[in-house]
Write a protein that holds these residues in place. Structure first.
Motif, PDB file in Angstrom:
ATOM      1  N   VAL A 203       0.923  -1.162  -0.088  1.00 29.15           N
ATOM      2  CA  VAL A 203       0.013  -0.038   0.101  1.00 29.15           C
ATOM      3  C   VAL A 203       1.071   1.256  -0.076  1.00 29.15           C
ATOM      4  O   VAL A 203       1.817   1.455   1.019  1.00 29.15           O
ATOM      5  CB  VAL A 203      -0.915  -0.018   1.272  1.00 29.15           C
ATOM      6  CG1 VAL A 203      -1.660   1.093   1.184  1.00 29.15           C
ATOM      7  CG2 VAL A 203      -1.846  -1.095   1.140  1.00 29.15           C
ATOM      8  N   LEU A 204       0.800   2.007  -1.046  1.00 27.32           N
ATOM      9  CA  LEU A 204       1.858   3.180  -1.070  1.00 27.32           C
ATOM     10  C   LEU A 204       1.081   4.341  -0.439  1.00 27.32           C
ATOM     11  O   LEU A 204      -0.112   4.439  -0.048  1.00 27.32           O
ATOM     12  CB  LEU A 204       1.671   3.773  -2.823  1.00 27.32           C
ATOM     13  CG  LEU A 204       2.307   2.762  -3.546  1.00 27.32           C
ATOM     14  CD1 LEU A 204       1.974   3.318  -5.259  1.00 27.32           C
ATOM     15  CD2 LEU A 204       3.664   2.373  -3.321  1.00 27.32           C
ATOM     16  N   PRO A 205       2.089   5.377   0.142  1.00 28.45           N
ATOM     17  CA  PRO A 205       1.499   6.411   0.636  1.00 28.45           C
ATOM     18  C   PRO A 205       0.867   7.291  -0.094  1.00 28.45           C
ATOM     19  O   PRO A 205       0.647   6.949  -1.143  1.00 28.45           O
ATOM     20  CB  PRO A 205       2.934   7.110   1.506  1.00 28.45           C
ATOM     21  CG  PRO A 205       4.010   6.761   0.317  1.00 28.45           C
ATOM     22  CD  PRO A 205       3.517   4.991  -0.369  1.00 28.45           C
ATOM     23  N   ARG A 206       0.441   8.363   0.501  1.00 25.98           N
ATOM     24  CA  ARG A 206      -0.438   9.487  -0.275  1.00 25.98           C
ATOM     25  C   ARG A 206       0.294   9.929  -1.468  1.00 25.98           C
ATOM     26  O   ARG A 206       1.511   9.982  -1.458  1.00 25.98           O
ATOM     27  CB  ARG A 206      -0.928  10.491   0.706  1.00 25.98           C
ATOM     28  CG  ARG A 206      -2.248  10.226   1.730  1.00 25.98           C
ATOM     29  CD  ARG A 206      -2.735  11.443   2.124  1.00 25.98           C
ATOM     30  NE  ARG A 206      -1.813  12.373   2.608  1.00 25.98           N
ATOM     31  CZ  ARG A 206      -1.553  12.600   4.063  1.00 25.98           C
ATOM     32  NH1 ARG A 206      -2.284  11.690   4.992  1.00 25.98           N
ATOM     33  NH2 ARG A 206      -0.557  13.494   4.629  1.00 25.98           N
ATOM     34  N   ILE A 207      -0.478  10.446  -2.073  1.00 26.49           N
ATOM     35  CA  ILE A 207       0.082  10.867  -3.623  1.00 26.49           C
ATOM     36  C   ILE A 207       0.964  11.839  -3.407  1.00 26.49           C
ATOM     37  O   ILE A 207       1.991  12.113  -4.014  1.00 26.49           O
ATOM     38  CB  ILE A 207      -0.864  11.382  -4.518  1.00 26.49           C
ATOM     39  CG1 ILE A 207      -0.622  11.361  -6.010  1.00 26.49           C
ATOM     40  CG2 ILE A 207      -1.657  12.618  -4.146  1.00 26.49           C
ATOM     41  CD1 ILE A 207      -0.487  10.376  -6.867  1.00 26.49           C
ATOM     42  N   ASP A 208       1.092  12.769  -2.212  1.00 26.35           N
ATOM     43  CA  ASP A 208       2.074  13.743  -2.162  1.00 26.35           C
ATOM     44  C   ASP A 208       3.344  13.398  -1.778  1.00 26.35           C
ATOM     45  O   ASP A 208       4.380  14.090  -1.921  1.00 26.35           O
ATOM     46  CB  ASP A 208       1.486  14.771  -1.099  1.00 26.35           C
ATOM     47  CG  ASP A 208       1.270  14.048   0.326  1.00 26.35           C
ATOM     48  OD1 ASP A 208       0.291  13.378   0.357  1.00 26.35           O
ATOM     49  OD2 ASP A 208       1.992  14.424   0.995  1.00 26.35           O
ATOM     50  N   LYS A 209       3.401  12.106  -1.283  1.00 27.14           N
ATOM     51  CA  LYS A 209       4.680  11.389  -0.870  1.00 27.14           C
ATOM     52  C   LYS A 209       5.350  10.664  -2.261  1.00 27.14           C
ATOM     53  O   LYS A 209       6.311  10.169  -1.485  1.00 27.14           O
ATOM     54  CB  LYS A 209       4.423  10.622   0.195  1.00 27.14           C
ATOM     55  CG  LYS A 209       4.155  11.431   1.470  1.00 27.14           C
ATOM     56  CD  LYS A 209       4.153  10.428   2.596  1.00 27.14           C
ATOM     57  CE  LYS A 209       3.825  11.119   3.925  1.00 27.14           C
ATOM     58  NZ  LYS A 209       3.993  10.191   5.152  1.00 27.14           N
ATOM     59  N   HIS A 210       4.711  10.519  -3.236  1.00 29.25           N
ATOM     60  CA  HIS A 210       5.084   9.864  -4.367  1.00 29.25           C
ATOM     61  C   HIS A 210       6.570  10.246  -4.994  1.00 29.25           C
ATOM     62  O   HIS A 210       7.467   9.547  -5.451  1.00 29.25           O
ATOM     63  CB  HIS A 210       4.027   9.665  -5.278  1.00 29.25           C
ATOM     64  CG  HIS A 210       3.265   8.727  -4.920  1.00 29.25           C
ATOM     65  ND1 HIS A 210       2.127   8.414  -6.035  1.00 29.25           N
ATOM     66  CD2 HIS A 210       2.752   8.149  -3.829  1.00 29.25           C
ATOM     67  CE1 HIS A 210       1.269   7.461  -5.210  1.00 29.25           C
ATOM     68  NE2 HIS A 210       1.617   7.580  -4.014  1.00 29.25           N
ATOM     69  N   PRO A 211       6.637  11.466  -5.156  1.00 32.28           N
ATOM     70  CA  PRO A 211       8.071  12.005  -5.624  1.00 32.28           C
ATOM     71  C   PRO A 211       9.105  11.465  -4.784  1.00 32.28           C
ATOM     72  O   PRO A 211      10.127  11.252  -5.376  1.00 32.28           O
ATOM     73  CB  PRO A 211       7.882  13.584  -5.522  1.00 32.28           C
ATOM     74  CG  PRO A 211       6.316  14.023  -5.676  1.00 32.28           C
ATOM     75  CD  PRO A 211       5.703  12.716  -4.845  1.00 32.28           C
ATOM     76  N   GLN A 212       8.958  11.625  -3.509  1.00 33.38           N
ATOM     77  CA  GLN A 212      10.162  11.014  -2.692  1.00 33.38           C
ATOM     78  C   GLN A 212      10.507   9.574  -2.648  1.00 33.38           C
ATOM     79  O   GLN A 212      11.403   8.994  -2.856  1.00 33.38           O
ATOM     80  CB  GLN A 212      10.048  11.554  -1.180  1.00 33.38           C
ATOM     81  CG  GLN A 212      10.976  10.936  -0.210  1.00 33.38           C
ATOM     82  CD  GLN A 212      12.319  11.691  -0.679  1.00 33.38           C
ATOM     83  OE1 GLN A 212      12.538  13.078  -0.700  1.00 33.38           O
ATOM     84  NE2 GLN A 212      13.368  10.754  -0.604  1.00 33.38           N
ATOM     85  N   VAL A 213       9.106   8.842  -2.801  1.00 32.23           N
ATOM     86  CA  VAL A 213       9.377   7.437  -3.060  1.00 32.23           C
ATOM     87  C   VAL A 213       9.875   6.993  -4.379  1.00 32.23           C
ATOM     88  O   VAL A 213      10.715   6.218  -4.687  1.00 32.23           O
ATOM     89  CB  VAL A 213       7.792   6.764  -2.953  1.00 32.23           C
ATOM     90  CG1 VAL A 213       7.766   5.139  -3.461  1.00 32.23           C
ATOM     91  CG2 VAL A 213       7.163   6.517  -1.442  1.00 32.23           C
ATOM     92  N   ALA A 214       9.722   7.873  -5.455  1.00 33.14           N
ATOM     93  CA  ALA A 214      10.297   7.582  -6.776  1.00 33.14           C
ATOM     94  C   ALA A 214      11.636   7.892  -6.654  1.00 33.14           C
ATOM     95  O   ALA A 214      12.484   7.211  -7.109  1.00 33.14           O
ATOM     96  CB  ALA A 214       9.461   8.546  -7.970  1.00 33.14           C
ATOM     97  N   ALA A 215      12.143   9.063  -6.013  1.00 28.55           N
ATOM     98  CA  ALA A 215      13.719   9.239  -5.923  1.00 28.55           C
ATOM     99  C   ALA A 215      14.326   8.243  -5.253  1.00 28.55           C
ATOM    100  O   ALA A 215      15.368   7.704  -5.578  1.00 28.55           O
ATOM    101  CB  ALA A 215      13.791  10.738  -5.120  1.00 28.55           C
ATOM    102  N   ASP A 216      13.641   7.601  -4.192  1.00 26.41           N
ATOM    103  CA  ASP A 216      14.186   6.566  -3.155  1.00 26.41           C
ATOM    104  C   ASP A 216      14.322   5.056  -4.080  1.00 26.41           C
ATOM    105  O   ASP A 216      15.337   4.277  -4.106  1.00 26.41           O
ATOM    106  CB  ASP A 216      13.369   6.004  -2.258  1.00 26.41           C
ATOM    107  CG  ASP A 216      13.574   7.247  -1.113  1.00 26.41           C
ATOM    108  OD1 ASP A 216      14.521   8.052  -1.022  1.00 26.41           O
ATOM    109  OD2 ASP A 216      12.719   7.375  -0.157  1.00 26.41           O
TER     110      ASP A 216
END
Length: 257
Positions: A203-216
């Motif tokens: 389960v992914l975090p909220r959409i606003d956290k996706h840029p950081q997840v993508a970078a990680d």
């Protein structure tokens, strides 16, 4: 010739064993199909099949028909052929047959085969002598293993090849609601440095956290590419925290992964 236990009742050995075993086969047909009526035509069909397709050794006939039938049955009955025709959709088959596909993210909806593809690739890696870990994600508040984890553990126990069983492990990782899964994946990569990693029920975090997840994720891929050990990282997404339908659009998911 090895015979599985359920089939031992139907093995015919010697001339004197033919009639009793044929009667047993006919009885089994009656049990399976109550409306079944024995007839000479049914008997002839059984005899034809037993003569040409069910011999432990090639049937002693003068023509080459027996050999041709045997070869075709063996070819059609291979595990690879059965999987090709009956297990996967064309899209799934192309995915599972890929020689090298280290990074995969499944973002489709429920009951589309995400878990089946992920776990079968993990088993494929284990059968080929590679190490694999299947990670089932659960919430921090969970106190018991999920049914999916128990199911896959049972599937591994049923593997006949002990080397396959030794090469694959099942782990449960806990991720808080609206938290990134990246730290847990990094822990696994550090603890099991030679294992291919397959994460399910993510389960992914909220959409606003996706840029950081993508970078990680990009950083993890770079680290894997630069390391001496080649490994797979497959992810199956089950949802997004507070997600909306538009959050699952291909463009947004492609940006993330």
């Amino acid at each position: 010739v090895q015979v599985c236990p359920p089939c031992t009742e139907f093995i015919i050995r010697g001339r004197e064993n033919i009639i009793p075993q044929m009667e047993k086969i006919m009885l089994e047909l009656v049990n399976i199909r109550p409306t079944f009526t024995p007839s000479p035509l049914v008997y002839r069909a059984l005899v034809k099949y037993l003569l040409f397709c069910a011999h432990a050794t090639p049937a002693p006939v003068t023509s080459n028909m027996g050999t041709r039938v045997r070869d075709n049955v063996e070819k059609a009955g291979t595990a690879e052929n059965i999987a090709f025709w009956s297990l996967w959709t064309p899209e799934q088959q192309s995915l599972m047959a890929a020689e090298y596909l280290p990074y995969v993210a499944f973002i489709s909806s429920f009951s589309t085969g995400k878990t089946k593809c992920l776990t079968n690739m993990a088993l494929k890696k284990a059968r080929n002598g590679e190490k694999a870990v299947v990670c089932i994600v659960s919430n921090l508040s969970a106190t018991q293993p999920t049914l999916l984890k128990l199911q896959f553990e049972q599937q591994i126990k049923m593997c006949e090849d002990q080397h396959t069983r030794a090469n694959i492990v099942v782990e449960n990782i806990k991720v808080g609601w609206n938290e990134s899964f990246i730290p847990e994946v990094r822990k696994l990569m550090a603890t099991l440095p030679t294992h291919n990693i397959f994460v399910d029920e993510l389960v992914l975090p909220r959409i606003d956290k996706h840029p950081q997840v993508a970078a990680d994720l990009e950083q993890i891929v770079q680290e894997v590419e630069q390391s001496a050990t080649s490994r797979y990282l497959w992810l199956a997404v089950a949802g997004i925290a507070n997600g909306k339908p538009e959050d699952f659009k291909n463009q947004k998911m492609q940006t993330l992964f």
